[in-house]
Each structure stands twice: as C-alpha cells, then as structure tokens.
Write an enzyme that holds these catalytic residues in place. Sequence first.
Site, PDB file in Angstrom:
ATOM      1  CG  ASP A  88      -2.099  -0.894   1.107  1.00  0.00           C
ATOM      2  OD1 ASP A  88      -2.967  -0.589   0.270  1.00  0.00           O
ATOM      3  OD2 ASP A  88      -2.160  -1.911   1.808  1.00  0.00           O
ATOM      4  NE  ARG A 112      -0.867   1.747   4.035  1.00  0.00           N
ATOM      5  CZ  ARG A 112      -1.447   2.850   3.575  1.00  0.00           C
ATOM      6  NH1 ARG A 112      -2.748   2.967   3.675  1.00  0.00           N
ATOM      7  NH2 ARG A 112      -0.752   3.810   3.020  1.00  0.00           N
ATOM      8  CG  HIS A 145      -8.547   6.561   5.359  1.00  0.00           C
ATOM      9  ND1 HIS A 145      -7.805   6.138   4.275  1.00  0.00           N
ATOM     10  CD2 HIS A 145      -7.898   6.120   6.461  1.00  0.00           C
ATOM     11  CE1 HIS A 145      -6.740   5.465   4.715  1.00  0.00           C
ATOM     12  NE2 HIS A 145      -6.772   5.436   6.029  1.00  0.00           N
ATOM     13  NE  ARG A 204      -6.690   0.379   7.762  1.00  0.00           N
ATOM     14  CZ  ARG A 204      -6.248   0.481   6.518  1.00  0.00           C
ATOM     15  NH1 ARG A 204      -5.509   1.496   6.154  1.00  0.00           N
ATOM     16  NH2 ARG A 204      -6.538  -0.451   5.634  1.00  0.00           N
ATOM     17  CD  GLU A 217      -4.581  11.775   2.093  1.00  0.00           C
ATOM     18  OE1 GLU A 217      -4.890  12.945   1.821  1.00  0.00           O
ATOM     19  OE2 GLU A 217      -5.323  10.797   1.864  1.00  0.00           O
ATOM     20  CG  ASP A 218      -3.273   6.550   4.202  1.00  0.00           C
ATOM     21  OD1 ASP A 218      -4.080   7.464   4.426  1.00  0.00           O
ATOM     22  OD2 ASP A 218      -3.472   5.663   3.360  1.00  0.00           O
ATOM     23  CB  CYS A 277      -4.883   8.164  -0.669  1.00  0.00           C
ATOM     24  SG  CYS A 277      -5.544   7.437  -2.161  1.00  0.00           S
TER      25      CYS A 277
HETATM   26  N1  GLY Z   1      -5.601  -0.090   0.276  1.00  0.00           N
HETATM   27  C1  GLY Z   1      -5.556   1.075   1.062  1.00  0.00           C
HETATM   28  C2  GLY Z   1      -5.549   0.759   2.500  1.00  0.00           C
HETATM   29  O1  GLY Z   1      -6.344  -0.076   2.865  1.00  0.00           O
HETATM   30  O2  GLY Z   1      -4.787   1.233   3.293  1.00  0.00           O
END
Ligand code: GLY
Length: 256
Positions: A60, A85, A160, A130, A65-66, A247
């Site tokens: 991912d 991640r 999100h 998340r 952005e995450d 993202c």
């Molecule tokens: N595929 C994006 C996420 O689930 O973080």
Amino acid sequence: MLTAITRGVSPAMASCELSFVERVPIDLSKALKQHRAYEQVLEKFGAKVIPLPAEPALPDSMFVEDPAMVLDELALIFPLGAESRRGEAASLAKVLSGFRALKYVQPPGTAEGGDILRVGRNLFVGLSKRTNEEGIRQLRSIVGEYRYTVTAVPVSGCLHLKSAVTFLGRNTLLANRKWFDASSMPGFEWVDVSPEEKHAANALAFGDTVILPASFPLTRAQVETRGFKVFPLDISELQKAESGLTCSSLLFDAKT
Ligand code: GLY
C-alpha cells in the site's frame, strides 16, 4: 513552492489492504501508467513532484498520504492503523525532515492521514478502523500548540474520513454523508455524491478546479452545477486498491 511527494506503485499492490472494496485482479502496468498520469496532473496544476522509489515489500506504500501529515509549521508521522503498513513511515519521515520539524504520534495511538481533512486551521479527524481515540488525543495535543483545532468525526461504512468527504473550496464539501457523522461538521455547504456513485467523494481541488475520478460522471455534473470546473482523471486500476485522489500524494508548500 507547491510540492507533492509521491511514491511508485508497489509491484506487490495486488496484496494491498482492502476495507470496503472487493478484491479483484489488478493490472500492474495499467496501474503504473495511471499513477504516472496522476503525477503529471499534479505538475500541470503547479506542483513540483518528488517521486520516491516503489517499495516492493509494502503493497500500500504508494498511498503516501497515510503515514504523515504536513502542516505549515511541522510534519506529523503516524503509527498506521494497518499493521502491514507500519513500515511505510520511516522513509517518508526521512524525506519530510528536509522540509519540516517532525513530531510523532506514538502507539497505542493510531492515525492515518486519509482520516484528516484540513480546512484552514481546523482539522476534522475520522474516528475510524485506522485512527483511534488515543491517536486523535495525541494529535490534538501536538497541533494545539500551533493553534489548530481538532474535531473527531465518527466514520462508518468506508476506510477513511476522506473516502467520504473532501473540501472543494468556497466552504463547500463533497460528501457521501451516509458514511460519516456529518453533524460533526456544521456550517459548510454540501455537494452530495450521486447515490449511484458512493465512492465519488474523494476529490482533489486546485483553486476552482476539482480533479475527480473519471468513473463518476453523475457526481461530476453535480460538482459542475455548483460552479466548479472538473478535470476527470482515469484511476480505475488504482481504485481497485481503494485509491482516491488525495491518498497518492502529500501536498504542501515547501517554503513555509
Ligand atoms: N488499500 C488502502 C488501504 O487499505 O490502506
């Protein structure tokens, strides 16, 4: 100067996390082309793109952005809510340290940038699968020193907060209000996605132009009716990995 950090599509993208989209095969070469086209659109709208190399072990990782959020005064680095991640943050932090002082949210807090919608000095933060309450508490404590306010917004039905709502400018939000508690965000004008296009709320605005996935023509018409120009972009292959438009880049002004 407007700057966009991006990261190449991982060759392992087919093994990405999925929360609200069914797994289907991904054509990697098509995904790579669409991601390159996305970077070209960022350049067209004035951003200097800093492309980071793909991470073969992190499916991912193109969703830069995450793991982080860049504000005018600092950058925050997050413990991602998806354990698979967590390895994405270190390389991003290294690059961002060249632009901003870094502050870290610490476990057991979790947070992901896709849950943070910034409107001026107001940060609306999705309470989601998340991003947890402790992550929001730490975030509020860090950014409070810089006079940002943080409002928690319960999210259900999608990944999100920004899967469900993004800012178009002119005090207007594009939203699928079925997927989050819109009463947490009073005082805005709303453009609702078309009921047939539930995933259409993640758009990227540059001035009066809104970049919107090409797969959402009905929502496009609604956005245009409200006086915005729409630039459609085909990200159909990336959408299979739950991609939207915000993202895949971290956008910030490199001077401040
Ligand atoms: N595929 C994006 C996420 O689930 O973080």
